[in-house]
Design a protein around this motif. Structure first.
Motif, PDB file in Angstrom:
ATOM      1  N   GLU A   1       0.830  -1.204   0.000  1.00 35.60           N
ATOM      2  CA  GLU A   1       0.000   0.000   0.000  1.00 35.60           C
ATOM      3  C   GLU A   1       0.871   1.262   0.000  1.00 35.60           C
ATOM      4  O   GLU A   1       0.552   2.249  -0.674  1.00 35.60           O
ATOM      5  CB  GLU A   1      -0.920  -0.012   1.219  1.00 35.60           C
ATOM      6  N   ARG A   2       1.969   1.201   0.735  1.00 37.10           N
ATOM      7  CA  ARG A   2       2.884   2.342   0.764  1.00 37.10           C
ATOM      8  C   ARG A   2       3.522   2.537  -0.615  1.00 37.10           C
ATOM      9  O   ARG A   2       3.689   3.666  -1.085  1.00 37.10           O
ATOM     10  CB  ARG A   2       3.954   2.125   1.834  1.00 37.10           C
ATOM     11  N   LEU A   3       3.882   1.413  -1.270  1.00 37.94           N
ATOM     12  CA  LEU A   3       4.468   1.500  -2.610  1.00 37.94           C
ATOM     13  C   LEU A   3       3.507   2.190  -3.565  1.00 37.94           C
ATOM     14  O   LEU A   3       3.907   3.048  -4.362  1.00 37.94           O
ATOM     15  CB  LEU A   3       4.812   0.093  -3.108  1.00 37.94           C
ATOM     16  N   LEU A   4       2.225   1.836  -3.492  1.00 39.50           N
ATOM     17  CA  LEU A   4       1.235   2.451  -4.368  1.00 39.50           C
ATOM     18  C   LEU A   4       1.134   3.948  -4.102  1.00 39.50           C
ATOM     19  O   LEU A   4       1.127   4.762  -5.034  1.00 39.50           O
ATOM     20  CB  LEU A   4      -0.121   1.778  -4.170  1.00 39.50           C
ATOM     21  N   SER A   5       1.074   4.327  -2.836  1.00 39.41           N
ATOM     22  CA  SER A   5       0.974   5.745  -2.490  1.00 39.41           C
ATOM     23  C   SER A   5       2.179   6.525  -2.983  1.00 39.41           C
ATOM     24  O   SER A   5       2.056   7.638  -3.513  1.00 39.41           O
ATOM     25  CB  SER A   5       0.827   5.910  -0.978  1.00 39.41           C
ATOM     26  N   GLU A   6       3.369   5.936  -2.834  1.00 40.16           N
ATOM     27  CA  GLU A   6       4.582   6.616  -3.275  1.00 40.16           C
ATOM     28  C   GLU A   6       4.620   6.760  -4.798  1.00 40.16           C
ATOM     29  O   GLU A   6       5.098   7.766  -5.327  1.00 40.16           O
ATOM     30  CB  GLU A   6       5.809   5.856  -2.777  1.00 40.16           C
ATOM     31  N   ALA A   7       4.112   5.741  -5.517  1.00 36.41           N
ATOM     32  CA  ALA A   7       4.106   5.797  -6.979  1.00 36.41           C
ATOM     33  C   ALA A   7       3.192   6.902  -7.502  1.00 36.41           C
ATOM     34  O   ALA A   7       3.415   7.445  -8.592  1.00 36.41           O
ATOM     35  CB  ALA A   7       3.685   4.451  -7.555  1.00 36.41           C
ATOM     36  N   LEU A   8       2.158   7.232  -6.715  1.00 35.29           N
ATOM     37  CA  LEU A   8       1.198   8.256  -7.147  1.00 35.29           C
ATOM     38  C   LEU A   8       1.508   9.634  -6.581  1.00 35.29           C
ATOM     39  O   LEU A   8       0.815  10.607  -6.897  1.00 35.29           O
ATOM     40  CB  LEU A   8      -0.216   7.857  -6.708  1.00 35.29           C
ATOM     41  N   ALA A   9       2.544   9.729  -5.765  1.00 30.59           N
ATOM     42  CA  ALA A   9       2.831  10.965  -5.026  1.00 30.59           C
ATOM     43  C   ALA A   9       2.972  12.164  -5.964  1.00 30.59           C
ATOM     44  O   ALA A   9       3.637  12.095  -7.001  1.00 30.59           O
ATOM     45  CB  ALA A   9       4.110  10.797  -4.208  1.00 30.59           C
ATOM     46  N   GLY A  10       2.317  13.262  -5.580  1.00 32.01           N
ATOM     47  CA  GLY A  10       2.425  14.513  -6.316  1.00 32.01           C
ATOM     48  C   GLY A  10       1.419  14.688  -7.430  1.00 32.01           C
ATOM     49  O   GLY A  10       1.155  15.815  -7.863  1.00 32.01           O
ATOM     50  N   ARG A  11       0.831  13.589  -7.915  1.00 33.02           N
ATOM     51  CA  ARG A  11      -0.088  13.713  -9.056  1.00 33.02           C
ATOM     52  C   ARG A  11      -1.432  14.315  -8.647  1.00 33.02           C
ATOM     53  O   ARG A  11      -2.050  15.025  -9.430  1.00 33.02           O
ATOM     54  CB  ARG A  11      -0.324  12.349  -9.698  1.00 33.02           C
ATOM     55  N   GLN A  12      -1.890  14.006  -7.433  1.00 32.19           N
ATOM     56  CA  GLN A  12      -3.165  14.547  -6.991  1.00 32.19           C
ATOM     57  C   GLN A  12      -3.129  16.069  -6.927  1.00 32.19           C
ATOM     58  O   GLN A  12      -4.111  16.744  -7.255  1.00 32.19           O
ATOM     59  CB  GLN A  12      -3.519  13.974  -5.617  1.00 32.19           C
ATOM     60  N   GLU A  13      -1.987  16.623  -6.540  1.00 28.79           N
ATOM     61  CA  GLU A  13      -1.844  18.076  -6.490  1.00 28.79           C
ATOM     62  C   GLU A  13      -1.892  18.685  -7.894  1.00 28.79           C
ATOM     63  O   GLU A  13      -2.419  19.791  -8.089  1.00 28.79           O
ATOM     64  CB  GLU A  13      -0.542  18.466  -5.797  1.00 28.79           C
ATOM     65  N   LEU A  14      -1.333  17.966  -8.867  1.00 33.84           N
ATOM     66  CA  LEU A  14      -1.347  18.462 -10.245  1.00 33.84           C
ATOM     67  C   LEU A  14      -2.732  18.353 -10.869  1.00 33.84           C
ATOM     68  O   LEU A  14      -3.080  19.125 -11.765  1.00 33.84           O
ATOM     69  CB  LEU A  14      -0.340  17.682 -11.092  1.00 33.84           C
ATOM     70  N   HIS A  15      -3.514  17.366 -10.408  1.00 35.23           N
ATOM     71  CA  HIS A  15      -4.849  17.128 -10.965  1.00 35.23           C
ATOM     72  C   HIS A  15      -5.845  17.018  -9.821  1.00 35.23           C
ATOM     73  O   HIS A  15      -6.374  15.938  -9.543  1.00 35.23           O
ATOM     74  CB  HIS A  15      -4.852  15.852 -11.812  1.00 35.23           C
ATOM     75  N   PRO A  16      -6.137  18.130  -9.138  1.00 34.40           N
ATOM     76  CA  PRO A  16      -6.977  18.077  -7.937  1.00 34.40           C
ATOM     77  C   PRO A  16      -8.403  17.621  -8.204  1.00 34.40           C
ATOM     78  O   PRO A  16      -9.094  17.167  -7.289  1.00 34.40           O
ATOM     79  CB  PRO A  16      -6.934  19.523  -7.419  1.00 34.40           C
ATOM     80  N   GLY A  17      -8.858  17.722  -9.438  1.00 34.82           N
ATOM     81  CA  GLY A  17     -10.226  17.316  -9.742  1.00 34.82           C
ATOM     82  C   GLY A  17     -10.400  15.828  -9.963  1.00 34.82           C
ATOM     83  O   GLY A  17     -11.534  15.344 -10.083  1.00 34.82           O
ATOM     84  N   VAL A  18      -9.304  15.078 -10.033  1.00 30.99           N
ATOM     85  CA  VAL A  18      -9.385  13.641 -10.301  1.00 30.99           C
ATOM     86  C   VAL A  18      -9.606  12.882  -8.994  1.00 30.99           C
ATOM     87  O   VAL A  18      -8.823  12.996  -8.048  1.00 30.99           O
ATOM     88  CB  VAL A  18      -8.106  13.136 -11.000  1.00 30.99           C
ATOM     89  N   VAL A  19     -10.684  12.105  -8.942  1.00 30.83           N
ATOM     90  CA  VAL A  19     -10.971  11.263  -7.783  1.00 30.83           C
ATOM     91  C   VAL A  19     -10.247   9.940  -7.973  1.00 30.83           C
ATOM     92  O   VAL A  19     -10.439   9.255  -8.987  1.00 30.83           O
ATOM     93  CB  VAL A  19     -12.482  11.032  -7.636  1.00 30.83           C
ATOM     94  N   VAL A  20      -9.402   9.565  -7.001  1.00 34.36           N
ATOM     95  CA  VAL A  20      -8.549   8.381  -7.128  1.00 34.36           C
ATOM     96  C   VAL A  20      -8.981   7.304  -6.146  1.00 34.36           C
ATOM     97  O   VAL A  20      -9.128   7.566  -4.943  1.00 34.36           O
ATOM     98  CB  VAL A  20      -7.067   8.725  -6.897  1.00 34.36           C
TER      99      VAL A  20
END
Length: 295
Positions: free
Chosen positions: A213-232
């Motif tokens: 789970e930590r690996l998944l979170s780290e792989a996605l790190a920073g993208r939510q800030e670039l695309h705040p409208g995307v629900v993940v």
């Protein structure tokens, strides 16, 4: 971004489905669309004009003009606002489309062309481009669910980071939710409890699952800030990667994967997961080659 979507056209039903998908992608991006037909008959010194005994509208060249015109009309029906151009290039499709991918931000192809054999799940052009294309390659399989999520296969590899970027951008363009799916299998599952309770676990129960789970979170790190409208939706699944992604594709409008994951061998241009999806996914698949991957 070059502002150009390229689609391969050969007159088959599969390529016309690809034309419609490419038109939608160009509209989403505000990009131009280029229809490309690889005309290999001149290289074989075949006559291009109509037969003296046949109708004047016959012949290979007229046939190509008709199929390109049909593809242009299909674009105008799906996305009339898209600027569309077309080229007919002498050469075989694999070489022509690979060269066209150098100037594109996305290449779209059908899963099988006019040369497809019954029982052949995916054509050689689609597989070749997924491995060699210089930009992401969208292979159109079954009719997509236009309101489904974007499914992203995440393995935490450096090569997969471009696929992560593409999936977030695509979800933002489509205003679609993103399912980020990571799998782990029995070979790295926690060991069973020792018979003697005083002996510590080599891996405490759940520790490996937490690590994935930590690996998944780290792989996605920073993208939510670039695309705040995307629900993940973060999904960590205990099971096989191919099986999990193929199952997830049933309700998806698109699946995005890297060309090679953590298990990729040097010199292997397309990994087993991306190969399996090209053959068996229930929706279109985008294969994104990572930085530094070479032919």
């Amino acid at each position: 971004m070059s502002g150009l979507v390229v689609v391969g056209v050969d007159g088959s039903a599969s390529s016309l489905a690809a034309v419609e998908a490419a038109a939608r992608e160009a509209r989403l991006r505000g990009a131009g669309l280029r229809l490309v037909h690889a005309f290999f008959w001149p290289a074989m010194h075949a006559p291009l004009g109509p037969s003296p005994l046949g109708p004047p509208e016959g012949g290979l060249r007229n046939m190509v003009d008709r199929l390109v015109a049909e593809a242009v009309e299909r674009v105008r029906a799906v996305a009339p606002e898209v600027e569309v151009g077309h080229v007919v290039v002498t050469g075989e499709p694999l070489t022509v489309l690979e060269a066209q991918s150098r100037a594109a931000e996305l290449v779209v192809v059908g899963c099988r062309g006019m040369g497809g054999f019954v029982g052949l799940l995916v054509g050689s052009t689609a597989v070749h481009l997924a491995a060699h294309g210089r930009c992401p390659v969208l292979v159109v399989r079954e009719q997509p669910l236009l309101d489904g999520p974007i499914v992203l296969g995440v393995d935490g590899s450096t090569a997969g980071q471009k696929a992560v970027d593409f999936a977030f951008s695509e979800a933002a363009l489509r205003n679609a939710p993103l399912v980020a799916l990571h799998t782990w299998t029995a070979w790295n599952a926690p060991m069973p409890a020792p018979q003697d309770p005083s002996v510590p676990y080599a891996n405490p129960p759940g520790a490996l699952a937490e690590g994935e789970e930590r690996l998944l979170s780290e792989a996605l790190a920073g993208r939510q800030e670039l695309h705040p409208g995307v629900v993940v939706d973060h999904r960590v699944v205990h099971g096989g990667t191919r099986e999990a992604l193929i199952e997830a594709s049933r309700s998806a409008q698109l699946v995005v994967v890297g060309a090679r994951g953590r298990g990729g061998f040097a010199g292997l241009l397309l990994g087993s997961v991306s190969q399996a999806l090209l053959h068996h996914a229930h929706c279109p698949v985008v294969v994104v080659r990572g930085t530094g991957e070479r032919h």
